[in-house]
Scaffold this active site. Structure first.
Site, PDB file in Angstrom:
ATOM      1  CE1 TYR A 140      -3.716   2.532   0.878  1.00  0.00           C
ATOM      2  CE2 TYR A 140      -1.908   3.586   2.059  1.00  0.00           C
ATOM      3  CZ  TYR A 140      -3.177   3.642   1.502  1.00  0.00           C
ATOM      4  OH  TYR A 140      -3.894   4.808   1.569  1.00  0.00           O
ATOM      5  CD  GLU A 170      -5.997   4.472  -1.225  1.00  0.00           C
ATOM      6  OE1 GLU A 170      -6.184   4.725  -0.032  1.00  0.00           O
ATOM      7  OE2 GLU A 170      -6.870   3.975  -1.963  1.00  0.00           O
TER       8      GLU A 170
END
Ligand code: GDP
Ligand code: MN
Length: 399
Positions: A109, A197
């Site tokens: 992530y 993101e």
């Protein structure tokens, strides 16, 4: 403002971030053709909606021939996908993105957000990426890597490398990660983003780092100087009430209470909401009609506030500087004459042309409750709401 994954990937590619090869499609035929153009033997069909967590909602399909690509796209088009981020109404799929499929070895992530506490851009990374990241944040918060960027210095080489080391990458992958983190940071800074993101950022079986998914949001207040970003807006993905408001130059935020507010200026709007609370009520919305509001704009504000079924009284609070009380008063009269609201309306006017404004309200013959000060207006609105509510309760009890 949010944008689609394929748009975010195109932007990030321009900043040196590696993404899979892909093509956009507006029909199943086009999706199959895209797969043909891309070549290879495996593709991913990805629903383009303004929401993450599509994988768990059927919005991501791995396919191993062009017919499967056609079928997957066919299944998605026109469908309302409800994900755990989309809200209960979901988002309708009008575009799909077809990409060459990657062979995933590991998923990480990587996120850049505006951290309000430090007032800086913060990089967040985790060894556990993909669809389980929310769970990791909850169960192993200490495993999350965080780095705050000093705006005077920018993201340093050292910081980027430290994040990459935290992901346990080998030296050649650290180089690739540094390039990706740097690209994301420059895109964030140069384009007035509020969020970037990459989830997942992957290492392929071939040892390459790729941004497999991408999400970006932008600061609405900076769009005027980013026309190339403003152009990417897709209204089909927005809350129609907020879109309507934004298109009319009104700033509207829906809240939980029963007293609708129509106010000029964000500061006054917040003060009005506070006064309603102090008087024992609760605001149904935040609505700033801005400076120089014309009668048409005021009438539109009324319609917007009235479209919320929870609203049982309306408080109009205008302090006119640039604005003119007589125009606002005309707007109120127009709105109520054409479309009686059937609930109490309290109006407090102050400032430029206030006498003319009050006269217009008085001569209209409409049942408008007038107030001289903000606290009086809030008290009257709350009182009117309570009366109205009791009346409704009595009616309901007697029927
Ligand atoms: P999201 O669910 O909206 O976040 O969509 P993503 O693009 O992140 O995809 C969800 C998941 O699908 C990823 O975490 C991967 O596990 C899987 N996935 C997406 N693209 C590929 C691919 O090219 N190959 C493989 N094997 N899996 C993929
Ligand atoms: Mn994702």
């Amino acid at each position: 403002m949010d944008i689609h994954e394929y748009q975010a990937k195109e932007i990030l590619t321009g900043f040196g971030v590696k993404t899979p090869r892909g093509g956009l499609a507006y029909s199943p035929e086009q999706a199959a053709y895209r797969a043909h153009e891309i070549g290879g033997e495996k593709w991913v069909v990805k629903a383009q909606i303004h929401s993450g967590a599509r994988g768990k909602a059927g919005g991501i399909k791995l396919c191993s021939d062009e017919h499967a690509v056609f079928d997957a796209a066919n299944e998605m088009f026109g469908k309302r996908l409800v994900t755990n981020q989309s809200g209960p109404g979901g988002k309708v799929v009008y575009r799909v993105y077809v990409e060459e499929a990657a062979n995933i070895e590991k998923e990480f992530y990587l996120g850049l957000v505006l951290d309000r506490t430090t007032e800086r851009i913060m990089v967040v990374a985790s060894k556990a990426g993909g669809m389980e990241v929310e769970e990791i944040v909850r169960s192993q918060p200490a495993s999350i890597i965080r780095a705050v960027i000093d705006p005077a210095v920018g993201l340093t080489e050292f910081q980027a490398r430290e994040i990459a080391f935290g992901l346990d990458l080998n030296p050649s992958q650290v180089q690739q990660a540094v390039k990706i983190i740097n690209g994301c940071y420059r895109a964030f800074r140069d384009l007035d983003a509020t969020m970037v993101e990459i989830n997942p950022l992957i290492v392929t079986e071939e040892g390459t780092l790729i941004a497999l998914d991408a999400k970006m949001s932008f600061d609405d207040n900076a769009l005027f100087r980013r026309p190339e970003i403003a152009e990417l807006r897709d209204k089909s993905q927005e809350d129609p009430r907020e879109t309507q408001a934004a298109d009319r130059g009104l700033a509207y935020v829906g809240l939980e209470g029963n007293i609708g507010c129509i106010v000029n200026g964000a500061g006054l709007a917040m003060a009005t909401m506070d006064m309603i609370k102090l008087a024992g009520g609760s605001p149904a919305n935040f609505l700033d009609i801005g400076g120089g509001a014309s009668p048409e704009r005021v009438a539109k504000a009324f319609r917007l506030v009235r479209s919320d079924e929870n609203v049982q009284a309306i408080l109009v609070n205008i302090f006119a500087g640039i604005n003119r009380c007589d125009w606002v008063a005309e707007g109120i009269v127009q709105a109520l004459e054409n479309n009686p609201v059937g609930i109490p309306v309290v109006v407090r006017l102050s400032g430029t042309h206030v006498e003319e404004g009050r006269k217009i309200l008085a001569q209209s013959g409409l049942p408008i409750i007038r107030a001289a000060t903000l606290s009086e207006a809030a008290e009257r609105a709350v009182y009117a709401w309570k009366q109205n509510n009791e009346h409704d309760v009595k009616l309901a009890a007697s029927s």
